[in-house]
Design a protein around this motif. Sequence first.
Motif, PDB file in Angstrom:
ATOM      1  N   LEU A  99       0.888  -1.272   0.067  1.00  0.00           N
ATOM      2  CA  LEU A  99      -0.209   0.009  -0.234  1.00  0.00           C
ATOM      3  C   LEU A  99       0.868   1.322  -0.050  1.00  0.00           C
ATOM      4  O   LEU A  99       2.180   1.255   0.402  1.00  0.00           O
ATOM      5  N   GLY A 105      -1.448   2.113   8.492  1.00  0.00           N
ATOM      6  CA  GLY A 105      -1.926   2.264   9.995  1.00  0.00           C
ATOM      7  C   GLY A 105      -3.381   2.624  10.007  1.00  0.00           C
ATOM      8  O   GLY A 105      -3.835   3.369  11.107  1.00  0.00           O
ATOM      9  N   ALA A 109      -4.603  -2.915   5.051  1.00  0.00           N
ATOM     10  CA  ALA A 109      -4.135  -4.285   4.470  1.00  0.00           C
ATOM     11  C   ALA A 109      -4.704  -5.368   5.176  1.00  0.00           C
ATOM     12  O   ALA A 109      -4.861  -6.494   4.542  1.00  0.00           O
ATOM     13  N   THR A 110      -4.897  -5.268   6.677  1.00  0.00           N
ATOM     14  CA  THR A 110      -5.530  -6.329   7.136  1.00  0.00           C
ATOM     15  C   THR A 110      -6.927  -6.547   6.796  1.00  0.00           C
ATOM     16  O   THR A 110      -7.286  -7.702   6.597  1.00  0.00           O
TER      17      THR A 110
END
Length: 188
Positions: A99, A105, A109-110
């Motif tokens: 990314l 943060g 992504a998760t």
Amino acid sequence: MTIDIVTERLHLRQWKDADREPYAALNMDPAVMRFFPGLQSREGSDGDIARWSAELDDRGWSNWAVETRESGKFIGFIGLTVPRRALTFMPCVELGYRLAREHWGKGYATEGARAALGIGFDRLQLQEIVSFTPIVNLPSRSVMERIGMTNADADFDYPNPAMPDGSELKKHCLYRLSRERWLRSGCT
Ligand SMILES: CC(C)(COP(=O)(O)OP(=O)(O)OC[C@H]1O[C@@H](n2cnc3c(N)ncnc32)[C@H](O)[C@@H]1OP(=O)(O)O)[C@@H](O)C(=O)NCCC(=O)NCCS
């Protein structure tokens, strides 16, 4: 036909021409490429897009372009691919993600990786999905751990000649998630 994935905040979709510029830019960002042997040229970035778009057209899955639903802005890629280098644990399907720095943060992504696992296990009926990264890439390992992958204790030297022997980038760790474990965990 491309499998389209919509999550709470993200849309994982086929690549568009408009993604070329921002994708090349993130591959020229030293922070994004910190755990890779170097920055990636525009040609290399366009090559990625050509390969992944063709796979999405042909078989429905690959590395998807990711945009946020709120802004429609391209933020990077997340997806499932078959590694191109010969690795001792092949055949396998690999989960990957990259990314742009301004989108770290936030849990993107998760969130996208979990959705990609869902496609891999539910729709593609894969028995296992792996992921690997330089041991020193802690942000990437944290994503793997958050989505329930486990360290296989099978560190290996990634066979990329651009990574000299003994470099901290060469030593990789392998994470695995079996279909059985994913189902047992309640698919989260
Ligand atoms: C790997 C990479 C995608 C991880 O990015 P990331 O921002 O750390 O991961 P996520 O998007 O899942 O965000 C998780 C972070 O967002 C925080 N967060 C904030 N809001 C959140 C929300 N609503 N939901 C979940 N997490 C949230 C989490 O607490 C976590 O922060 P922490 O790392 O300080 O604990 C990113 O570092 C990257 O693109 N690196 C370059 C490419 C790369 O190395 N790829 C892997 C190669 S193998």
